[in-house]
Design an enzyme around this catalytic site. Structure first.
Site, short mmCIF file in Angstrom:
data_model
loop_
_atom_site.label_atom_id
_atom_site.label_comp_id
_atom_site.label_asym_id
_atom_site.label_seq_id
_atom_site.Cartn_x
_atom_site.Cartn_y
_atom_site.Cartn_z
CG HIS A 25 -1.93 1.03 1.28
ND1 HIS A 25 -1.66 2.35 1.53
CD2 HIS A 25 -3.26 0.95 1.06
CE1 HIS A 25 -2.79 3.04 1.47
NE2 HIS A 25 -3.77 2.22 1.19
CB CYS A 35 -4.04 3.44 -2.29
SG CYS A 35 -5.14 4.52 -1.34
CG HIS A 53 -7.30 0.85 -1.53
ND1 HIS A 53 -6.58 1.13 -0.39
CD2 HIS A 53 -7.64 -0.46 -1.44
CE1 HIS A 53 -6.48 0.03 0.34
NE2 HIS A 53 -7.09 -0.94 -0.28
CG ASP A 88 -9.51 3.84 0.95
OD1 ASP A 88 -9.93 3.43 2.03
OD2 ASP A 88 -8.33 4.16 0.75
CG HIS A 89 -10.54 6.86 3.54
ND1 HIS A 89 -9.41 7.62 3.60
CD2 HIS A 89 -10.21 5.66 4.07
CE1 HIS A 89 -8.44 6.90 4.13
NE2 HIS A 89 -8.89 5.70 4.42
CE1 TYR A 138 -11.77 1.52 5.17
CE2 TYR A 138 -10.71 2.85 6.87
CZ TYR A 138 -10.64 2.11 5.70
OH TYR A 138 -9.45 1.96 5.05
#
Ligand code: DNO
Length: 409
Positions: free
Chosen positions: A250, A288, A315, A358-359, A375
């Site tokens: 990551h 990501c 991501h 993601d987020h 999350y």
């Protein structure tokens, strides 16, 4: 892309039954109760896999199988810890799980200073302020040299000069113990505990613990950290080959060195280095888009084109960078990452790649549900809906049949 979702195990307030209803095909999770460095037993992996499958989904990706600090800084027990890591990989493979996300960020995983920054529409998102982060470094951690380093700090990719120290001094004038406490919570407690296990929500002296962790890296340079990553990857590659494991590192979030700690997955050059240092298809990347787009020096679309062939997991998230360099999480349809174009690139390359949003925003009551920072349920579900629409459109352009999950067709 396989539509996946990060789920934090049976204790997650978001249940598998909820996920089944929103088009999730694969689960991204970890054995969150196993302390870092311990072997993940086949039984424990089996148990969770079967539970996930009982809801009609599969365990697609491990995020994360944590790499212990000692492997990162090269401690005396690193070989034993690498043996344990290999054992966990063998056990995961025996249970049919082959994609492993991990990171090589020393001490601090991702970093944010504000967890509920308002968007113009009334929802909130995560936010990174350089001056608040510098305040934390100088006045809360009290790191030697911090002031000097911030005096010459240049925000990567941002041309205009920013006097961060002057801003820190300004902040100091009105700082309260409550606001300091909040910064500690945001930077090293609420964003770390559930992802890395270094600092947990119930630790009563998080700053002391954090300083001890930082001191493990005294004298560790970028070159040394790179060598330690090469050492780790070279040691596990034979097992990865034998078991068909796809390791995907990551990127560092945010993508630059923090708190005097080197960071080595921040840019195109870094990723080139790590892929070439161990030039093996089992050594790959978690693309990501969010972490990479937080750095103004990164051209995310160009990087996706260049690294798609070594990407094993995606991501999808996008950042907005303000004029002064601070950043926040943008809409999944906006920001610097260009998710539409990224979906085109990856879908053309390999439509089987697992992807998770993601987020997400915090919206419509998410704030009172106790979800992990970033999350949320409704905010991530909204993003997931947007990404499913992008995916269906791109598949249509490319003549790929879009997989609808959970409906009559
Ligand atoms: C934060 C996450 C990271 C990520 C790890 C992977 O939201 O993207 O914590 O899971 O760095 O090891």
């Amino acid at each position: 892309m396989e539509k996946t979702w990060r789920w934090f195990g049976r204790k997650d307030r978001i249940t598998l039954d909820m996920l089944r209803q929103i088009g999730v095909e694969g689960i991204v999770t970890a054995l969150h109760d196993v302390p870092n460095g311990h072997v993940w037993t086949r039984e424990a992996i089996h148990d969770l896999r079967v539970y996930i499958e009982s809801y009609g989904m599969r365990w697609s990706v491990v995020e994360s199988l944590p790499v212990c600090e000692s492997i990162k800084y090269g401690g005396p027990d690193r070989d034993q810890l690498i043996e344990n890591y290999k054992e966990s990989l063998r056990n995961l493979s025996a249970e049919g799980i082959h994609t492993i996300c991990y990171n090589f960020m020393p001490v601090l995983d991702w970093a944010r200073t504000v967890l509920d920054h308002p968007n113009p529409n009334g929802t909130t998102n995560l936010y990174f302020s350089y001056s608040e982060f510098a305040y934390f470094d100088i006045y809360i951690v009290g790191r030697e040299n911090a002031r000097e380093e911030w005096a010459s700090f240049k925000i990567p990719g941002i041309e205009t000069y920013r006097d961060i120290l002057a801003e820190v001094d300004e902040l100091r004038k009105n700082m309260t113990p409550e606001a300091e406490h909040q910064l500690v919570e945001n930077i090293i407690v609420k964003t770390q505990g559930f992802v890395s296990g270094n600092i947990r929500e119930d630790d009563d002296r998080p700053v002391e613990l954090f300083k001890q962790l930082l001191s493990l890296y005294d004298g560790i340079t970028k070159e040394q950290l790179r060598e330690n990553l090469r050492y780790f990857l070279s040691a596990i590659m034979p097992v990865c080959k034998e078991c068909g494991m796809k390791m995907c590192i990551h990127p560092d979030d945010p993508p630059f060195p923090v708190l005097g700690l080197p960071r080595i997955v921040t840019s195109e050059e870094d990723i080139d280095w790590m892929l070439n240092a161990v030039d093996n298809p089992h050594n790959g990347l978690t693309f990501c888009a969010g972490s990479l787009s937080a750095g103004a020096h990164n051209d995310v679309v160009k990087m996706a084109e260049k690294f798609a062939h070594r990407t094993h997991f995606i991501h999808l998230r996008s950042c907005h960078i303000f004029e002064n360099g601070d950043f926040t999480e943008a809409s999944h349809l906006g920001g610097r990452a260009d998710i539409v174009e990224l979906v085109r690139i990856f879908e053309k390359h390999n439509p089987e790649l697992p992807m998770r949003v993601d987020h997400g925003m915090t919206m419509l009551g998410d704030e009172s549900r106790g979800y992990n920072a970033g999350y949320s349920f409704l905010g991530r579900m909204f993003a997931m809906g947007q990404v499913q629409g992008i995916l269906a459109t791109v598949d249509n352009e490319l003549g790929i049949k879009y997989k609808i999950t959970g409906f009559y067709e």
